[in-house]
Motif scaffolding. Structure first.
Motif, PDB file in Angstrom:
ATOM      1  N   GLU A  45      13.031   3.611   4.624  1.00 52.40           N
ATOM      2  CA  GLU A  45      13.265   3.298   6.018  1.00 52.40           C
ATOM      3  C   GLU A  45      12.271   4.003   7.021  1.00 52.40           C
ATOM      4  OE1 GLU A  45      17.077   3.650   9.116  1.00 52.40           O
ATOM      5  OE2 GLU A  45      16.916   4.511   7.279  1.00 52.40           O
ATOM      6  N   PHE A  46      11.738   3.350   8.214  1.00 57.60           N
ATOM      7  CA  PHE A  46      11.241   4.284   9.204  1.00 57.60           C
ATOM      8  C   PHE A  46      12.181   5.084   9.524  1.00 57.60           C
ATOM      9  CE2 PHE A  46       7.897   5.175  12.050  1.00 57.60           C
ATOM     10  CZ  PHE A  46       8.433   5.139  13.271  1.00 57.60           C
ATOM     11  N   SER A 104       2.791   2.918  13.144  1.00 58.53           N
ATOM     12  CA  SER A 104       3.455   1.882  12.618  1.00 58.53           C
ATOM     13  C   SER A 104       4.566   2.235  11.877  1.00 58.53           C
ATOM     14  CB  SER A 104       2.381   1.167  11.651  1.00 58.53           C
ATOM     15  OG  SER A 104       3.094   0.298  11.025  1.00 58.53           O
ATOM     16  N   THR A 105       5.629   1.101  12.029  1.00 56.23           N
ATOM     17  CA  THR A 105       6.766   1.312  11.161  1.00 56.23           C
ATOM     18  C   THR A 105       6.699   0.509   9.850  1.00 56.23           C
ATOM     19  OG1 THR A 105       7.645  -0.876  12.048  1.00 56.23           O
ATOM     20  CG2 THR A 105       8.063   1.187  13.153  1.00 56.23           C
ATOM     21  N   TYR A 106       5.471  -0.102   9.441  1.00 57.77           N
ATOM     22  CA  TYR A 106       5.326  -0.458   8.296  1.00 57.77           C
ATOM     23  C   TYR A 106       4.842   0.228   7.376  1.00 57.77           C
ATOM     24  CZ  TYR A 106       2.665  -3.873   5.295  1.00 57.77           C
ATOM     25  OH  TYR A 106       2.580  -4.721   4.045  1.00 57.77           O
ATOM     26  N   LEU A 107       5.390   0.400   6.255  1.00 59.60           N
ATOM     27  CA  LEU A 107       4.872   1.276   4.886  1.00 59.60           C
ATOM     28  C   LEU A 107       3.399   0.987   4.539  1.00 59.60           C
ATOM     29  CD1 LEU A 107       7.810   1.106   4.679  1.00 59.60           C
ATOM     30  CD2 LEU A 107       7.834   1.699   2.326  1.00 59.60           C
ATOM     31  N   GLY A 108       2.914  -0.154   4.715  1.00 57.31           N
ATOM     32  CA  GLY A 108       1.670  -0.416   4.220  1.00 57.31           C
ATOM     33  C   GLY A 108       0.668   0.074   5.018  1.00 57.31           C
ATOM     34  N   SER A 109       0.973   0.566   6.293  1.00 57.81           N
ATOM     35  CA  SER A 109      -0.007   1.264   7.367  1.00 57.81           C
ATOM     36  C   SER A 109      -0.360   2.648   6.829  1.00 57.81           C
ATOM     37  CB  SER A 109       0.551   1.250   8.724  1.00 57.81           C
ATOM     38  OG  SER A 109       0.583  -0.435   9.035  1.00 57.81           O
TER      39      SER A 109
END
Length: 123
Positions: A45-46, A104-109
């Motif tokens: 989780e972000f 970013s809140t996206y793990l892939g970033s």
């Protein structure tokens, strides 16, 4: 880049902790740095992030108003100050550097991750 997160521990509800994320091998002064957490059986989780440009900070809804990110660019450290901790904050906390200066809140970033530090909050 190698990241190391530390500062976790066992605390009681309402207590505070400060986590640190230290980078070596490369400065992350121009990169966004994020904190994520993962509780057992749940997705990562972000928690929050700081941009690379001006250090603006952004937080997940569950920690907004209680957690604060700050960064010491001279020491290559990003801090996560956690106040008013709750049992639901219990998780392994990870720091990561983004591929750019944009948060970013996206793990892939995020491409480099620390090993994680355990935070346990008892009720």
């Amino acid at each position: 880049v190698q990241l190391q997160a530390f500062g976790g521990g066992l605390v009681q509800a309402g207590d505070s902790l400060r986590l640190s994320c230290v980078a070596s091998g490369r400065t992350f002064s121009k990169l966004a740095v994020g904190w994520f957490r993962q509780a057992p059986g749940k997705e990562r989780e972000f928690v929050g992030a700081s941009t690379g440009s001006d250090g603006s900070t952004f937080y997940g809804d569950s920690v907004k108003g209680r957690f604060t990110l700050s960064r010491d660019r001279t020491k290559n450290i990003v801090y996560l100050q956690m106040n008013s901790l709750k049992p639901e904050d219990t998780a392994v906390y990870y720091c990561a550097t983004a591929k750019s200066g944009t948060y970013s809140t996206y793990l892939g970033s995020y491409d480099y991750w620390g090993q994680g530090t355990q935070v346990t909050v008892s009720s």
